[in-house]
Motif scaffolding. Structure first.
Motif, PDB file in Angstrom:
ATOM      1  N   SER A   1      31.397  -7.945  -4.494  1.00  0.00           N
ATOM      2  CA  SER A   1      31.123  -7.001  -5.575  1.00  0.00           C
ATOM      3  C   SER A   1      29.994  -6.054  -5.194  1.00  0.00           C
ATOM      4  N   LEU A   2      28.970  -6.601  -4.525  1.00  0.00           N
ATOM      5  CA  LEU A   2      27.848  -5.781  -4.088  1.00  0.00           C
ATOM      6  C   LEU A   2      28.312  -4.741  -3.064  1.00  0.00           C
ATOM      7  N   GLU A   3      29.187  -5.148  -2.142  1.00  0.00           N
ATOM      8  CA  GLU A   3      29.711  -4.210  -1.151  1.00  0.00           C
ATOM      9  C   GLU A   3      30.551  -3.117  -1.818  1.00  0.00           C
ATOM     10  N   ASN A   4      31.295  -3.514  -2.831  1.00  0.00           N
ATOM     11  CA  ASN A   4      32.105  -2.518  -3.551  1.00  0.00           C
ATOM     12  C   ASN A   4      31.221  -1.505  -4.274  1.00  0.00           C
ATOM     13  N   GLU A   5      30.152  -2.000  -4.881  1.00  0.00           N
ATOM     14  CA  GLU A   5      29.237  -1.101  -5.598  1.00  0.00           C
ATOM     15  C   GLU A   5      28.608  -0.080  -4.658  1.00  0.00           C
ATOM     16  N   LEU A   6      28.315  -0.521  -3.443  1.00  0.00           N
ATOM     17  CA  LEU A   6      27.640   0.354  -2.485  1.00  0.00           C
ATOM     18  C   LEU A   6      28.622   1.065  -1.556  1.00  0.00           C
ATOM     19  N   SER A   7      29.894   0.720  -1.690  1.00  0.00           N
ATOM     20  CA  SER A   7      30.957   1.360  -0.894  1.00  0.00           C
ATOM     21  C   SER A   7      30.710   1.256   0.603  1.00  0.00           C
ATOM     22  N   THR A   8      30.233   0.088   1.022  1.00  0.00           N
ATOM     23  CA  THR A   8      29.995  -0.136   2.448  1.00  0.00           C
ATOM     24  C   THR A   8      30.017  -1.621   2.756  1.00  0.00           C
ATOM     25  N   ASP A   9      30.301  -1.974   4.004  1.00  0.00           N
ATOM     26  CA  ASP A   9      30.247  -3.367   4.438  1.00  0.00           C
ATOM     27  C   ASP A   9      28.800  -3.744   4.722  1.00  0.00           C
ATOM     28  N   LEU A  10      28.385  -4.843   4.158  1.00  0.00           N
ATOM     29  CA  LEU A  10      27.018  -5.326   4.363  1.00  0.00           C
ATOM     30  C   LEU A  10      26.965  -6.466   5.370  1.00  0.00           C
ATOM     31  N   LEU A  11      28.096  -7.168   5.519  1.00  0.00           N
ATOM     32  CA  LEU A  11      28.167  -8.325   6.408  1.00  0.00           C
ATOM     33  C   LEU A  11      29.420  -8.251   7.267  1.00  0.00           C
TER      34      LEU A  11
ATOM     35  N   MET B   1      23.194   0.457 -11.511  1.00  0.00           N
ATOM     36  CA  MET B   1      22.036  -0.377 -11.241  1.00  0.00           C
ATOM     37  C   MET B   1      22.492  -1.696 -10.611  1.00  0.00           C
ATOM     38  N   ILE B   2      21.873  -2.077  -9.514  1.00  0.00           N
ATOM     39  CA  ILE B   2      22.251  -3.300  -8.808  1.00  0.00           C
ATOM     40  C   ILE B   2      21.674  -4.508  -9.526  1.00  0.00           C
ATOM     41  N   ASP B   3      22.505  -5.493  -9.735  1.00  0.00           N
ATOM     42  CA  ASP B   3      22.096  -6.741 -10.379  1.00  0.00           C
ATOM     43  C   ASP B   3      21.136  -7.491  -9.462  1.00  0.00           C
ATOM     44  N   ILE B   4      19.975  -7.881 -10.009  1.00  0.00           N
ATOM     45  CA  ILE B   4      18.969  -8.562  -9.205  1.00  0.00           C
ATOM     46  C   ILE B   4      19.472  -9.911  -8.691  1.00  0.00           C
ATOM     47  N   HIS B   5      20.400 -10.537  -9.451  1.00  0.00           N
ATOM     48  CA  HIS B   5      20.963 -11.819  -8.997  1.00  0.00           C
ATOM     49  C   HIS B   5      21.810 -11.609  -7.748  1.00  0.00           C
ATOM     50  N   LYS B   6      22.498 -10.481  -7.669  1.00  0.00           N
ATOM     51  CA  LYS B   6      23.287 -10.181  -6.481  1.00  0.00           C
ATOM     52  C   LYS B   6      22.374  -9.945  -5.276  1.00  0.00           C
ATOM     53  N   LEU B   7      21.245  -9.276  -5.513  1.00  0.00           N
ATOM     54  CA  LEU B   7      20.296  -9.065  -4.420  1.00  0.00           C
ATOM     55  C   LEU B   7      19.744 -10.386  -3.913  1.00  0.00           C
ATOM     56  N   LYS B   8      19.420 -11.279  -4.839  1.00  0.00           N
ATOM     57  CA  LYS B   8      18.903 -12.591  -4.454  1.00  0.00           C
ATOM     58  C   LYS B   8      19.951 -13.355  -3.646  1.00  0.00           C
ATOM     59  N   ALA B   9      21.216 -13.270  -4.061  1.00  0.00           N
ATOM     60  CA  ALA B   9      22.301 -13.944  -3.345  1.00  0.00           C
ATOM     61  C   ALA B   9      22.473 -13.344  -1.955  1.00  0.00           C
ATOM     62  N   PHE B  10      22.414 -12.012  -1.870  1.00  0.00           N
ATOM     63  CA  PHE B  10      22.577 -11.337  -0.580  1.00  0.00           C
ATOM     64  C   PHE B  10      21.460 -11.738   0.388  1.00  0.00           C
ATOM     65  N   VAL B  11      20.208 -11.787  -0.094  1.00  0.00           N
ATOM     66  CA  VAL B  11      19.076 -12.186   0.747  1.00  0.00           C
ATOM     67  C   VAL B  11      19.293 -13.593   1.295  1.00  0.00           C
ATOM     68  N   ALA B  12      19.764 -14.504   0.445  1.00  0.00           N
ATOM     69  CA  ALA B  12      20.005 -15.882   0.886  1.00  0.00           C
ATOM     70  C   ALA B  12      21.063 -15.927   1.978  1.00  0.00           C
ATOM     71  N   VAL B  13      22.133 -15.145   1.831  1.00  0.00           N
ATOM     72  CA  VAL B  13      23.209 -15.132   2.834  1.00  0.00           C
ATOM     73  C   VAL B  13      22.690 -14.580   4.159  1.00  0.00           C
TER      74      VAL B  13
END
Length: 294
Positions: free
Chosen positions: A39-49, A1-13
């Motif tokens: 950490s979010l990229e590791n969880e999803l096993s892909t580059d997001l940025l 399960m993805i941490d909602i705080h990480k999603l909020k941080a990703f949206v801001a970036v």
């Protein structure tokens, strides 16, 4: 399960296109923010940025996550308000039952209209059935409130609230011998004529009420036919099969080939309407309906 705080941080970036500016927006230091994104990229096993000399650029996978994150964050933000609205009875569903004859009375659509205007986000679920089934629906918590022609039976912990008394009137074929009578018809004058009644199994309360009025006047009505619904009985009356005693609200519902006359008796003939429900301090939507009945 993805941490909602990480999603909020990703949206801001993504929206700032810069980790430093995103950290300022989130009121946090840059290194922890960088670790959250990694950490979010590791969880999803892909580059997001994509890291650029002067900021970041979102990847295709990151764009997909960004759209999903916006939806999730908006939903999460709305949850407290929705929970509060439901606790206050401003959202959710109210289940209301009624017998066929009650459904023809103008008080019911007026009640539903007033409720809808006051609580537009509450869904109204309606059920028309016989009185016995409706009583069972309250006992088994399938309906929140039902409207019947008699109070609830004793011993089930149900509450009966008297809503109104509706006069009973006579419905006659327009060629009936009593159709031209100008005054109210005395109930004893009906003794020799054929009756058409709303079937007892479908409308037990009204059927019993009509029979009680006749018995009190000193006669038993000669029932030649029963109809499955009150409106069906009007077709039989219009066809000349017999007369009937009906609630006064029917007068405005059907007047083709039928004449309506006021009914006179030593004991007034009425068809009451009761609201029946189970006392529940936690059912706020029920409380709203009861307030409208006051």
């Amino acid at each position: 399960m993805i941490d909602i705080h990480k999603l909020k941080a990703f949206v801001a970036v993504v929206e700032e296109s810069n980790i430093s500016r995103a950290a300022v927006r989130l009121n946090m230091q840059q290194p922890p923010l960088t670790r959250m994104i990694k950490s979010l990229e590791n969880e999803l096993s892909t580059d997001l940025l994509k890291r650029l000399p002067r900021g970041v650029e979102v990847t295709e996978a990151g764009k997909a996550l960004y759209q999903e994150a916006l939806t999730i964050l908006a939903h999460a933000q709305a949850i407290p308000k929705r929970v509060q609205n439901i606790s206050m009875g401003l959202e959710g569903q109210i289940n209301i039952g009624f017998t066929n004859s009650v459904g023809l009375h103008p008080f019911l659509p007026a009640l539903l209209r007033n409720f809808r205007e006051a609580f537009s986000a509450v869904s109204i679920q309606l059920e028309e059935d016989g009185s016995s089934s409706l009583i069972d629906s309250i006992i088994n918590d399938k309906n929140d409130i039902v409207f019947l022609r008699k109070p609830a039976p004793i011993g089930f912990g149900l509450v009966s609230l008297h809503v109104l008394d509706e006069p009973l009137i006579v419905a006659l074929p327009n060629n009936h011998p009593l159709a031209n009578q100008t005054d109210a018809i005395h109930i004893l004058d009906l003794e020799t004529y054929d009756f058409v009644l709303y079937r007892r199994l479908a409308g037990q309360d009204l059927f019993d009420n009509i029979l009680a009025s006749c018995y009190q006047a000193g006669f038993s009505p000669k029932i030649v036919q029963e109809a499955p619904r009150l409106t069906s009985s009007l077709n039989l009356i219009a066809a000349g099969i017999g007369l009937s005693i009906v609630p006064a609200s029917i007068r405005d519902f059907w007047n083709k080939q039928i004449v309506y006359k006021d009914l006179k008796a030593e004991i007034p003939s009425i068809a009451p309407i009761y609201a029946v429900y189970k006392h529940n301090d936690h059912n706020i939507r029920l409380a709203h309906v009861l307030n409208l009945l006051k």
